[in-house]
Enzyme design. Structure first.
Site, short mmCIF file in Angstrom:
data_model
loop_
_atom_site.label_atom_id
_atom_site.label_comp_id
_atom_site.label_asym_id
_atom_site.label_seq_id
_atom_site.Cartn_x
_atom_site.Cartn_y
_atom_site.Cartn_z
N ASN A 7 -34.25 9.40 -27.67
CA ASN A 7 -33.61 8.32 -26.93
C ASN A 7 -32.81 8.95 -25.79
O ASN A 7 -31.68 9.36 -25.98
CB ASN A 7 -32.72 7.54 -27.91
CG ASN A 7 -32.07 6.32 -27.28
OD1 ASN A 7 -32.11 6.14 -26.06
ND2 ASN A 7 -31.48 5.49 -28.11
N ARG A 88 -37.82 6.24 -26.45
CA ARG A 88 -37.29 4.99 -25.88
C ARG A 88 -37.54 5.05 -24.38
O ARG A 88 -37.14 6.01 -23.72
CB ARG A 88 -35.79 4.90 -26.14
CG ARG A 88 -35.16 3.76 -25.40
CD ARG A 88 -33.67 3.85 -25.45
NE ARG A 88 -33.09 2.76 -24.69
CZ ARG A 88 -31.96 2.87 -24.01
NH1 ARG A 88 -31.30 3.99 -23.99
NH2 ARG A 88 -31.48 1.83 -23.36
N HIS A 177 -32.45 -3.87 -23.89
CA HIS A 177 -31.92 -3.82 -25.27
C HIS A 177 -32.91 -4.44 -26.26
O HIS A 177 -32.52 -4.90 -27.33
CB HIS A 177 -30.59 -4.60 -25.40
CG HIS A 177 -29.40 -3.88 -24.85
ND1 HIS A 177 -28.34 -4.53 -24.27
CD2 HIS A 177 -29.08 -2.56 -24.80
CE1 HIS A 177 -27.43 -3.66 -23.89
NE2 HIS A 177 -27.86 -2.46 -24.19
N ARG A 238 -20.42 -2.04 -15.54
CA ARG A 238 -21.26 -2.92 -14.71
C ARG A 238 -20.65 -4.31 -14.62
O ARG A 238 -20.12 -4.80 -15.62
CB ARG A 238 -22.67 -3.04 -15.31
CG ARG A 238 -23.50 -1.79 -15.13
CD ARG A 238 -24.83 -1.91 -15.87
NE ARG A 238 -24.99 -0.79 -16.76
CZ ARG A 238 -25.72 -0.80 -17.87
NH1 ARG A 238 -26.36 -1.90 -18.24
NH2 ARG A 238 -25.80 0.26 -18.61
N GLU A 380 -31.45 1.44 -33.18
CA GLU A 380 -32.57 1.49 -32.24
C GLU A 380 -33.56 2.59 -32.61
O GLU A 380 -34.76 2.44 -32.47
CB GLU A 380 -32.04 1.69 -30.81
CG GLU A 380 -31.39 0.42 -30.28
CD GLU A 380 -30.58 0.62 -29.01
OE1 GLU A 380 -29.54 1.31 -29.07
OE2 GLU A 380 -30.97 0.08 -27.97
#
Ligand code: ADP
Length: 397
Positions: A7, A88, A177, A238, A380
């Site tokens: 990842n 990922r 996501h 962000r 994940e």
């Protein structure tokens, strides 16, 4: 046989090595600040934790360091013990609706999507190249953050822009996501004891990056991130949703270059922009009525509430709202604030249940709540391992 999950972020690389059959973890770790002078390595194996400062100039070096360590520790004796590697990959554009085994053609498409994810896709691709070089026979799978949202209805995925921008320039909402939203959805179905095809949830992934997702009968029908991960909720650095005219104004009247605006909105906005800090623990501890920390939290929470309201309307019937990600899993205070005042939507929390934190899955709705509330720690890497296994087994049938 083993499955390795990689990842990669823009300057980090997280990995987990799984035993393939029961998907238990053999070893895991994190290489951080890749490309800077203070790169570091953290490696967990059985009861051992190894931490060291180490020079890691690039992502491919990070992978070589990782493999050397796995062999030195005797965790693997030969590379042929690895059944496959799952990467990922942040952006799969409009091409990939599910994970796929990587070949030259897939790799070329990932390169084409670099402009859509300039920080992430290059790191993902570097890792894939590095492994192909080290072990050309190793099978590698790309698991996309965008894939779970591939079947969003067009009225949710399209911007109100002229047709050619969608058809030719591929400007649309992709969402991110996906592995996390899909993982927590499956877990919640187990808690509800309900078939995925009958279950509707709102999933809130609240970490440094944050997104909400409306999942109807197992399909993502809307999500807050857009063509890039900048749209939607307020995040660590962000801004999330803003009026696009702010960009023209900054450029034309305030002398900002496009690159400066890009950096401003992606790296110096959100919680960091509002109060100078993007760690929610520290913000909460300094928040007092009327100060900037309190305001940052209020704006963060308010935006989440608006998305909950919107997705209740989208889904019509909601079984559960799920909190995940570093903030969703760990901050009972943020969960409480998000759910506060949502009685009109029949959302009520159990204050005591909500105080739980950490690594377990739990519910925290009160008896009167029609909508169930859950904390599901995201995983994940496990989801990537599962999808990698499915792809490779499917292909080898
Ligand atoms: P990323 O998107 O980078 O993976 P994470 O999911 O790790 O981010 O989430 C980072 C956020 O989680 C930070 O704002 C941090 O303050 C918050 N967080 C982590 N641990 C806790 C905790 N124990 N209590 C409250 N917030 C936490």
């Amino acid at each position: 046989m083993k499955i390795l999950v990689i990842n990669s972020g823009s300057s980090s690389l997280k990995f987990k090595l799984f035993n393939m059959h029961e998907l238990s973890i053999l070893c895991s770790g994190l290489l951080e600040n890749i490309g800077s002078e203070n790169s570091s390595l953290r490696f967990h194996y059985q009861d051992k934790i190894l931490e060291k400062k180490i020079s890691i100039p690039e992502h491919n070096e990070a992978l070589y360091i990782l493999f050397d360590l796995i062999f030195e520790e005797g965790i693997l004796v030969d590379i042929s013990e690895v059944y496959g590697v799952g990467h990922r990959v942040v952006h799969g554009g409009n091409l990939f609706s599910k994970a796929i085994e990587i070949n030259e053609e897939v790799l070329k498409s990932l390169e084409d999507f670099i402009p859509l994810a300039p920080l992430h896709n290059p790191a993902n691709i570097a890792g894939i190249h590095a492994l192909s070089k080290k072990a050309p026979k190793l099978r590698q799978v790309a698991v996309f953050d965008t894939a779970f949202h591939h079947n969003m209805p067009e009225y949710a995925s399209r911007y109100a822009l002229r047709d050619s921008l969608y058809n030719e320039d591929k400007i649309q909402r992709y969402g991110f996501h996906g592995t996390s939203h899909s993982f927590v959805f499956k877990q919640v179905c187990l808690h509800l004891n309900k078939e995925p095809s009958l279950t509707n949830i709102i999933s809130l992934h609240l970490g440094n990056g944050a997104s909400a997702c409306a999942i109807k009968k197992g399909v993502s029908v809307d999500t807050s991130m857009g063509m890039t991960p900048l749209e939607g909720l307020v995040m660590g650095t962000r801004c999330g949703d803003i009026d696009p005219s702010i960009i023209f104004y900054l450029h034309r009247h305030k002398g900002y270059s496009i690159d400066e605006i890009d950096t401003l909105l992606n790296k110096n906005s959100g919680l960091l922009g509002l109060c100078g800090n993007n760690d929610i623990r520290s913000i909460l501890s300094q928040a007092k009525p009327g100060n900037k920390y309190q305001l940052a939290i209020d704006i963060f929470v308010y935006r989440i509430k608006k998305y909950i309201g919107a997705y209740m309307a989208v889904l019509e019937d909601v079984d559960a709202i799920v909190f995940t990600g570093g903030i969703g899993e760990n901050s009972s205070e943020i969960r409480r604030k998000v759910c506060e005042g949502l009685g009109i939507l029949s959302i009520y929390i159990d204050e005591n249940q909500n105080l739980q934190e950490g690594t377990k899955e739990f519910s925290f709705h009160s008896k009167e709540s029609s909508i169930k509330l859950f904390v599901i720690p995201t995983n994940e890497e496990l989801e990537i391992a599962l999808q990698t296994k499915e792809v490779l087994e499917g292909l080898s049938e």
